[in-house]
Enzyme design. Structure first.
Site, short mmCIF file in Angstrom:
data_model
loop_
_atom_site.label_atom_id
_atom_site.label_comp_id
_atom_site.label_asym_id
_atom_site.label_seq_id
_atom_site.Cartn_x
_atom_site.Cartn_y
_atom_site.Cartn_z
N GLY A 150 18.03 -7.89 23.97
CA GLY A 150 17.38 -6.58 23.86
C GLY A 150 18.21 -5.65 22.99
N ASP A 158 17.13 -14.36 28.23
CA ASP A 158 16.13 -13.35 27.88
C ASP A 158 14.75 -13.99 27.85
OD1 ASP A 158 14.77 -11.12 26.44
OD2 ASP A 158 16.82 -10.46 26.10
N SER A 176 15.35 -5.77 31.55
CA SER A 176 14.31 -4.87 32.10
C SER A 176 13.62 -4.16 30.94
CB SER A 176 14.91 -3.80 33.01
OG SER A 176 13.89 -2.90 33.44
N ALA A 222 23.09 -2.56 34.62
CA ALA A 222 22.61 -1.53 33.70
C ALA A 222 21.65 -0.64 34.47
CB ALA A 222 21.91 -2.16 32.51
N TYR A 233 9.85 2.19 37.28
CA TYR A 233 11.15 2.01 36.61
C TYR A 233 12.24 2.75 37.39
CZ TYR A 233 14.67 1.98 32.90
OH TYR A 233 15.83 1.81 32.16
#
Ligand code: UDP
Length: 317
Positions: free
Chosen positions: A11, A32, A76, A115, A146
């Site tokens: 990402g 990923d 995410s 994270a 989220y």
């Protein structure tokens, strides 16, 4: 040799992290599923110490062999349009996915780094935000998938720490920008720069008086690695306190690109935080970290990146 597993490693932020880890002589396994990332982000990492595995961490990491010294959980969706489009996947990767990654860290006696995000503060009533602030999140609003998922992930990390004594780190990441953010990521900086360079209208949501504080990606990763290598087990804000209004950002992008684009105003998304700025006293004191790259310099590099993509016709409308 030190070995790290990075979920979400291809990402936007994960790829900078993989870059730095490999450069520092760490052997990296990057996992990923490419829902909001791309192989190209790590395509330049030409090293025997880098392995890319296509996998959805929410479904497990069976067959991925340790030993690992570090497990860094970055998988995410993180851009509002992405998590609004994939609310269930977002909830899962931060709940089931976090458990999978925590379990792997526990089995390997590794340091686990989560994270997390400034979104745990929601639409904050404290400004700037310190790590001691518990936040103001609408659990049933569209951003809840989220914000609340990341809050759950922090709770899960603390449970493993208390239950098993797992070595843990929690980074609360504030708005970040720089090359490799997808041109259609949907964030303010990427949208505005691509719109300005394409001569399209610049879409400011609401009246543009809401604020954000933007950190350049390499500064962020520098802070994350300092945290990883510290013994700090409390959450740490990493971000650049340089606060801008979104209208101010749009005007700056126009000035720096020399664009003739107009600014147009569109409806403000539901529960969009009115202000955001990190208090980075903890990072300064405990990690000796503060951002070094000015917003202006970061913006220039970012503009050059999107200019190149446009010249190579790698941005579709
Ligand atoms: N925003 C905007 N126009 C856009 C994209 C975003 O005005 O084209 C606004 C958005 O509503 C928010 C701010 O810019 O107030 C930052 O949005 P972004 O998606 O970059 O980050 P986040 O909402 O996650 O802080």
């Amino acid at each position: 040799m030190t070995r790290a597993l990075v979920t979400g490693g291809s990402g936007f932020i994960g790829s900078y992290l993989c870059d730095r880890l490999v450069k520092d002589g760490v052997s990296v396994v990057c996992v990923d599923n490419f829902v909001t990332s791309s192989k190209e982000n790590v395509g330049h990492i030409d090293s025997a110490n880098f392995t890319l595995i296509e996998r959805d961490v929410s479904e497990g990491l069976k067959g991925i062999k340790g030993p690992f010294d570090y497990v860094l959980h970055f998988a995410s969706p993180a851009s509002p349009p992405d998590y609004l489009r994939m609310p269930i996947e977002t909830l899962l990767v931060n709940s089931a996915g976090t458990h999978v990654a925590l379990k792997l860290a526990h089995e390997n006696n590794a340091v686990f780094l989560l994270a997390s995000t400034s979104e745990v503060y929601g639409d904050p009533e404290q400004h700037p935000q310190t790590e001691g602030y518990w936040g103001n999140v609408n659990t049933i609003g569209p951003r809840g998938c989220y914000d609340e998922a990341k809050r759950y992930a922090e709770a899960a990390v603390m449970a493993y720490h208390r239950e098993y004594g797992l070595a843990i780190r929690i980074v609360r990441i504030f708005n970040t920008f720089g090359p490799r953010m997808r041109p259609h990521d949907g964030r303010a900086v990427s949208n505005f720069v691509v719109q300005a360079l394409s001569g399209d209208d610049i879409t400011v949501y609401g009246d543009g008086s809401q604020t954000r504080s933007f950190c350049y990606a390499t500064d962020l990763v520098d802070g994350i690695l300092k945290l990883l290598r510290s013994d700090v087990t409390v959450p740490v804000n990493i971000g650049n306190p340089n606060e801008l209004t979104i209208l101010g950002l749009a005007e700056m992008v126009i000035a720096y690109t020399g664009s003739k684009s107009r600014i147009v105003f569109e409806p403000l998304p539901e529960d969009d935080p009115k202000v955001r700025r990190p208090d980075i006293s903890r990072a300064k004191e405990k990690l000796g970290w503060e951002p070094k790259i000015s917003f202006e310099d970061g913006l220039k590099k970012t503009i050059e990146y999107y200019k190149t993509l446009l010249a190579e016709q790698k941005i579709t409308r």
